[in-house]
Design a protein around this motif. Structure first.
Motif, PDB file in Angstrom:
ATOM      1  N   PRO A 150      59.982  46.657  37.207  1.00  0.00           N
ATOM      2  CA  PRO A 150      59.182  46.788  38.503  1.00  0.00           C
ATOM      3  C   PRO A 150      57.538  46.946  38.223  1.00  0.00           C
ATOM      4  O   PRO A 150      56.606  46.438  39.045  1.00  0.00           O
ATOM      5  N   LEU A 151      57.111  47.484  37.105  1.00  0.00           N
ATOM      6  CA  LEU A 151      55.915  47.393  36.653  1.00  0.00           C
ATOM      7  C   LEU A 151      55.390  46.130  36.530  1.00  0.00           C
ATOM      8  O   LEU A 151      54.269  45.705  36.651  1.00  0.00           O
ATOM      9  N   ALA A 152      56.346  45.108  35.871  1.00  0.00           N
ATOM     10  CA  ALA A 152      55.820  43.628  35.824  1.00  0.00           C
ATOM     11  C   ALA A 152      55.736  42.952  37.012  1.00  0.00           C
ATOM     12  O   ALA A 152      54.634  41.965  37.047  1.00  0.00           O
ATOM     13  N   VAL A 153      56.138  43.486  38.032  1.00  0.00           N
ATOM     14  CA  VAL A 153      56.177  42.966  39.464  1.00  0.00           C
ATOM     15  C   VAL A 153      54.526  43.279  39.891  1.00  0.00           C
ATOM     16  O   VAL A 153      54.084  42.458  40.539  1.00  0.00           O
ATOM     17  N   GLU A 154      54.347  44.451  39.753  1.00  0.00           N
ATOM     18  CA  GLU A 154      52.979  44.904  40.113  1.00  0.00           C
ATOM     19  C   GLU A 154      51.963  44.239  39.217  1.00  0.00           C
ATOM     20  O   GLU A 154      51.041  43.832  39.630  1.00  0.00           O
ATOM     21  N   ASP A 155      52.314  44.135  37.905  1.00  0.00           N
ATOM     22  CA  ASP A 155      51.375  43.332  37.077  1.00  0.00           C
ATOM     23  C   ASP A 155      51.049  41.866  37.699  1.00  0.00           C
ATOM     24  O   ASP A 155      49.664  41.276  37.715  1.00  0.00           O
ATOM     25  N   TYR A 156      52.008  40.993  37.971  1.00  0.00           N
ATOM     26  CA  TYR A 156      52.174  39.820  38.308  1.00  0.00           C
ATOM     27  C   TYR A 156      51.373  39.570  39.680  1.00  0.00           C
ATOM     28  O   TYR A 156      50.538  38.703  39.700  1.00  0.00           O
ATOM     29  N   PHE A 157      51.725  40.462  40.697  1.00  0.00           N
ATOM     30  CA  PHE A 157      50.856  40.434  42.047  1.00  0.00           C
ATOM     31  C   PHE A 157      49.679  40.942  41.982  1.00  0.00           C
ATOM     32  O   PHE A 157      48.707  40.361  42.867  1.00  0.00           O
ATOM     33  N   ALA A 158      49.070  41.195  40.862  1.00  0.00           N
ATOM     34  CA  ALA A 158      47.572  41.568  40.652  1.00  0.00           C
ATOM     35  C   ALA A 158      46.864  40.573  39.834  1.00  0.00           C
ATOM     36  O   ALA A 158      45.824  40.236  40.067  1.00  0.00           O
ATOM     37  N   ASP A 216      44.455  42.365  46.421  1.00  0.00           N
ATOM     38  CA  ASP A 216      43.839  43.605  46.236  1.00  0.00           C
ATOM     39  C   ASP A 216      44.908  44.829  46.625  1.00  0.00           C
ATOM     40  O   ASP A 216      45.912  44.474  46.742  1.00  0.00           O
ATOM     41  N   ASP A 217      44.441  46.042  46.100  1.00  0.00           N
ATOM     42  CA  ASP A 217      45.577  46.929  46.037  1.00  0.00           C
ATOM     43  C   ASP A 217      45.865  47.161  47.375  1.00  0.00           C
ATOM     44  O   ASP A 217      47.191  47.457  47.741  1.00  0.00           O
ATOM     45  N   LYS A 218      45.201  47.159  48.716  1.00  0.00           N
ATOM     46  CA  LYS A 218      45.691  47.327  49.931  1.00  0.00           C
ATOM     47  C   LYS A 218      46.623  45.964  50.214  1.00  0.00           C
ATOM     48  O   LYS A 218      47.734  46.522  50.970  1.00  0.00           O
ATOM     49  N   MET A 219      46.440  45.035  49.897  1.00  0.00           N
ATOM     50  CA  MET A 219      47.303  43.830  50.246  1.00  0.00           C
ATOM     51  C   MET A 219      48.826  44.042  49.439  1.00  0.00           C
ATOM     52  O   MET A 219      49.848  43.887  49.961  1.00  0.00           O
ATOM     53  N   ARG A 220      48.692  44.688  48.231  1.00  0.00           N
ATOM     54  CA  ARG A 220      49.834  44.910  47.421  1.00  0.00           C
ATOM     55  C   ARG A 220      50.791  45.850  47.849  1.00  0.00           C
ATOM     56  O   ARG A 220      51.995  45.766  48.084  1.00  0.00           O
ATOM     57  N   GLN A 221      50.039  47.114  48.330  1.00  0.00           N
ATOM     58  CA  GLN A 221      50.701  48.005  48.916  1.00  0.00           C
ATOM     59  C   GLN A 221      51.427  47.526  50.323  1.00  0.00           C
ATOM     60  O   GLN A 221      52.435  48.130  50.703  1.00  0.00           O
ATOM     61  N   ALA A 222      50.654  46.684  51.215  1.00  0.00           N
ATOM     62  CA  ALA A 222      51.478  46.493  52.286  1.00  0.00           C
ATOM     63  C   ALA A 222      52.458  45.344  52.071  1.00  0.00           C
ATOM     64  O   ALA A 222      53.703  45.262  52.749  1.00  0.00           O
ATOM     65  N   LEU A 223      52.505  44.534  50.911  1.00  0.00           N
ATOM     66  CA  LEU A 223      53.496  43.478  50.723  1.00  0.00           C
ATOM     67  C   LEU A 223      54.865  44.056  50.087  1.00  0.00           C
ATOM     68  O   LEU A 223      55.847  43.747  50.373  1.00  0.00           O
ATOM     69  N   PHE A 224      54.652  45.532  49.207  1.00  0.00           N
ATOM     70  CA  PHE A 224      55.651  45.914  48.652  1.00  0.00           C
ATOM     71  C   PHE A 224      56.515  46.576  49.565  1.00  0.00           C
ATOM     72  O   PHE A 224      56.035  47.174  50.142  1.00  0.00           O
ATOM     73  N   SER A 225      58.007  46.628  49.068  1.00  0.00           N
ATOM     74  CA  SER A 225      58.850  47.482  49.851  1.00  0.00           C
ATOM     75  C   SER A 225      58.574  48.667  49.399  1.00  0.00           C
ATOM     76  O   SER A 225      58.270  49.164  48.433  1.00  0.00           O
ATOM     77  N   PRO A 226      59.189  49.669  50.500  1.00  0.00           N
ATOM     78  CA  PRO A 226      59.251  51.309  49.980  1.00  0.00           C
ATOM     79  C   PRO A 226      60.176  51.389  48.469  1.00  0.00           C
ATOM     80  O   PRO A 226      59.582  52.255  47.810  1.00  0.00           O
ATOM     81  N   ALA A 227      61.171  50.811  48.647  1.00  0.00           N
ATOM     82  CA  ALA A 227      62.007  50.952  47.353  1.00  0.00           C
ATOM     83  C   ALA A 227      61.055  50.414  45.820  1.00  0.00           C
ATOM     84  O   ALA A 227      61.088  51.176  45.005  1.00  0.00           O
ATOM     85  N   LEU A 228      60.550  49.506  46.013  1.00  0.00           N
ATOM     86  CA  LEU A 228      59.774  48.876  44.983  1.00  0.00           C
ATOM     87  C   LEU A 228      58.674  49.817  44.776  1.00  0.00           C
ATOM     88  O   LEU A 228      58.159  50.393  43.720  1.00  0.00           O
ATOM     89  N   LYS A 229      57.827  50.258  45.668  1.00  0.00           N
ATOM     90  CA  LYS A 229      56.772  51.463  45.432  1.00  0.00           C
ATOM     91  C   LYS A 229      57.382  52.518  45.170  1.00  0.00           C
ATOM     92  O   LYS A 229      56.569  53.343  44.109  1.00  0.00           O
ATOM     93  N   ARG A 230      58.324  53.141  45.333  1.00  0.00           N
ATOM     94  CA  ARG A 230      59.299  54.291  44.498  1.00  0.00           C
ATOM     95  C   ARG A 230      59.409  53.992  43.341  1.00  0.00           C
ATOM     96  O   ARG A 230      59.105  54.751  42.212  1.00  0.00           O
ATOM     97  N   ASP A 231      59.815  52.835  42.916  1.00  0.00           N
ATOM     98  CA  ASP A 231      60.186  52.529  41.454  1.00  0.00           C
ATOM     99  C   ASP A 231      58.932  52.408  40.588  1.00  0.00           C
ATOM    100  O   ASP A 231      58.986  52.591  39.399  1.00  0.00           O
ATOM    101  N   LEU A 232      57.841  51.912  41.225  1.00  0.00           N
ATOM    102  CA  LEU A 232      56.568  52.029  40.535  1.00  0.00           C
ATOM    103  C   LEU A 232      56.014  53.471  40.148  1.00  0.00           C
ATOM    104  O   LEU A 232      55.281  53.532  39.152  1.00  0.00           O
TER     105      LEU A 232
END
Length: 641
Positions: A178-186, A441-457
């Motif tokens: 999941p950390l790589a998913v966050e890195d990728y979309f950033a 940006d941070d706001k767009m990634r937060q809106a894009l990611f599912s609650p489950a992914l944000k929990r795993d991050l």
């Protein structure tokens, strides 16, 4: 250029699966279409595919020392192999070939782990020493050549040039990180050492990994870093002459080959400089290749033609078509993990064009990072002046509020995008630079990611990658610090990854003179004002090139090697984009808020916003998921938890 693969059992001397090793090696045949070979003994297996460049009749791999106690598989070029060979012969080593590969085994025998410090070039290799029962993995200083590895639950370590070879092993877990998913979309790519798979790692540039039988996997060891030590000042004219002399030598040593050579010629400063110096050093006309676009805002072929005519090159141009939909899935398969730089499209095509005429091509990559050519450097320094004038405690509430209130204006020129500037000024220097390079940006990634992914991050933020490198940065001035960050992240993770996979898909070797490590060290020692002055990036470089390149090319606005993606998504690629973003693959993976995906799509298609970078990243992620092996988990969030 070549591919390597291998299996090493850290604790046992059991037989290695010969069929699996052969399959891992053959899976990378595109990197080395000329020859292949494997070596097996209890507890270790080495595989190699070769693209023959030097000593075409010799140099087959795996290659051994005299008594076969040391074996190596290697991908790359060591440009100083001839003086090293002569030095090693004085120590009593005997050579059977005339290729650079054999230097590695004897250098290991003579200098051990420190052998890499003697090599000048691009390389990734694995060396087995039976007497010491050690496996030694190494990657070049700047990360021109890739190397991936994974430690399995059974104690076996896999390694390969490309991840696709590792995925052939049934024991490799396919869970996404999941950390790589966050890195990728950033960032649009996944920075070293992480990969999209939790169990797979990249060996970082300038690092080695020494494994000993019976001992657990150690941490990689760094053997080189960019010094950024400012040297005694040279006069401007003298420094410009020395820069050109050092680049000329870096080009010259990269012209050694027993196969046809050429160069990429985009029409930008860096590739034009390489072609100019290459033509001056060559008795025959240089083969040059360019890519054109129908949209003149993205097309540089007129400038490339200008250099081709000036230096009498054999110039070839190919147009990138807007409806080449098959290439989207092809690219996702090449990179083995999500990769969102859309310039991979023309890069793939220019490599395809070059391979029709040459086996080796020189490129101009690295000039922007080393000599401050990116426009974002100029903007960062402007903003940095404000950050030094006001403490963060004042800037954060003041500019944070302005950033929230000011309307977003993607359509406007950078000076009029005050929202972006205010948001950057509300941050510290590293966070501000992260904000400027992020594709979402941070706001767009937060809106894009599912609650489950944000929990795993669990609170992880992609800017931690930059903070980690910033802590190691030896430079103190603002420009050198962001150059250092790019040299550690964007250069290997995006630029060099793009060129390696695109070129090796066609069996083409690409050499990068501007990333010669001695030249990089010297360029890092230049005062910042000789790199960026009066809004002119690559200031010293351009001054030195005035005798070699026309001023209308040197001092024009930087265009970049990009594609008109925003217009393509509203035109010929629209139907493909809509199908991909409504694909059940995105819904099943559990990573995304599908309503936000459709919002981004609708806003872009309406023309209200330019979401081409986020949409391309989603398009490539969907294609990656669709091409995962059948054994990969379907609900990726639950598996990653």
């Amino acid at each position: 250029m070549c591919a390597i693969a291998g299996i090493y059992d850290l604790y046992r001397h059991a037989d290695i699966d010969a069929g699996l090793l052969h399959a891992m090696t053959e899976r990378q045949r595109h990197r080395g279409p000329d020859q292949g070979g494997t070596h097996l003994e209890p507890g270790i297996g080495l595989g190699h595919r070769r693209l023959a460049i030097i000593d075409l009749g010799g140099g087959q791999q795996p290659l051994f020392n005299e008594d076969h106690s040391v074996a190596v598989v290697y991908n790359g070029e060591i440009y100083n192999f001839q003086p090293l060979m002569r030095e090693l012969q004085l120590f009593g080593h005997t050579f059977r070939t005339h290729c650079d590969t054999e230097v590695i085994v004897h250098a290991w025998e003579q200098w051990g782990e420190r052998c890499v410090e003697r090599f000048r070039g691009m390389f990734a290799f694995a060396l087995w020493d039976r007497r010491q029962q050690t496996l030694f993995l190494a990657r070049d200083r700047l990360g021109v050549k890739p190397l991936h590895y994974a430690l399995l639950d059974n104690g076996q370590l896999l390694f390969a040039s490309e991840i696709k070879a590792l995925l052939l092993h049934d024991g490799l877990r396919r869970q996404l990180d999941p950390l790589a998913v966050e890195d990728y979309f950033a960032y649009g790519y996944i920075p070293e050492p992480r990969t999209i798979f939790r169990q797979v790692r990249k060996l970082a540039p300038g690092h080695t990994l020494l494994l000993r039988k019976g001992q657990p996997l150690p941490a990689p060891r760094r053997y080189w870093d960019i010094p950024f030590e400012v040297q005694p000042a040279l006069g401007e004219a003298q420094a410009a002459d020395e820069l050109l002399a050092r680049l000329r030598e870096a080009v010259r040593i990269r012209l050694v080959a027993e196969v046809p050579l050429g160069a990429f010629l985009s029409g930008g400063v860096d590739s034009s400089a390489v072609v100019a110096l290459m033509a001056q050093a060559s008795a025959e006309p240089v083969n040059t290749c360019s890519i054109s676009f129908g949209d003149p805002k993205f097309d540089e072929t007129s400038y490339a033609q200008m250099i081709a005519e000036r230096y009498g090159t054999r110039h070839h141009v190919q147009r990138v078509e807007q409806d080449d939909l098959s290439l989207v899935d092809r690219l996702a398969g090449l990179y083995d993990e999500p990769y969102a730089d859309s310039s991979a499209l023309p890069t793939y095509r220019v490599c395809e064009l070059a391979r029709q005429r040459v086996t080796v091509a020189l490129s101009g990559d690295g000039g922007d990072e080393n000599l401050a050519g990116y426009r974002r450097y100029r903007w960062h320094l402007h903003e940095e002046r404000w950050r030094t004038m006001l403490p963060l405690g004042l800037r954060r509430p003041l500019f944070g509020t302005l950033g929230r209130l000011y309307p977003k204006a993607d359509w406007a020129p950078r000076p009029l995008r005050a929202k972006t500037t205010f948001e950057s000024l509300a941050r510290d220097s590293v966070a501000a630079y992260f904000h400027s390079v992020s594709i979402m940006d941070d706001k767009m990634r937060q809106a894009l990611f599912s609650p489950a992914l944000k929990r795993d991050l669990a609170g992880y933020h992609a800017q931690e990658v930059l903070y980690r490198h910033a802590r190691d940065c030896p430079a103190e001035d603002a420009l050198s610090r962001i150059q250092y960050l790019d040299l550690k992240t964007y250069l290997p993770g995006d630029i060099l990854t793009k060129v390696d996979r695109a070129s090796m898909a066609h069996g083409l070797e690409v050499r990068v003179p501007l990333l010669d490590h001695r030249l990089v060290e010297w360029m890092s020692s230049l005062p910042p004002e000789l790199k960026l002055r009066g809004g002119i990036g690559k200031y010293l470089f351009k001054r030195g090139l005035e005798r070699h390149l026309p001023k209308e090319l040197l001092y024009r606005n930087k265009m970049g090697f990009s594609v008109p993606l925003a217009a393509w998504f509203r035109g010929p690629l629209r139907a493909h984009l809509e199908r991909s973003l409504r694909s059940p693959v995105l819904a099943d993976c559990g990573l995304f808020n599908l309503k936000q995906v459709q919002t981004l799509l609708a806003q872009h298609l309406s023309g209200r916003s330019d979401h081409s970078a986020p949409l391309w990243s989603l398009l490539m992620f969907e294609s990656f998921l669709r091409q995962l092996p059948a054994a990969a988990p379907r609900n990726l969030v639950r598996q990653a938890a």
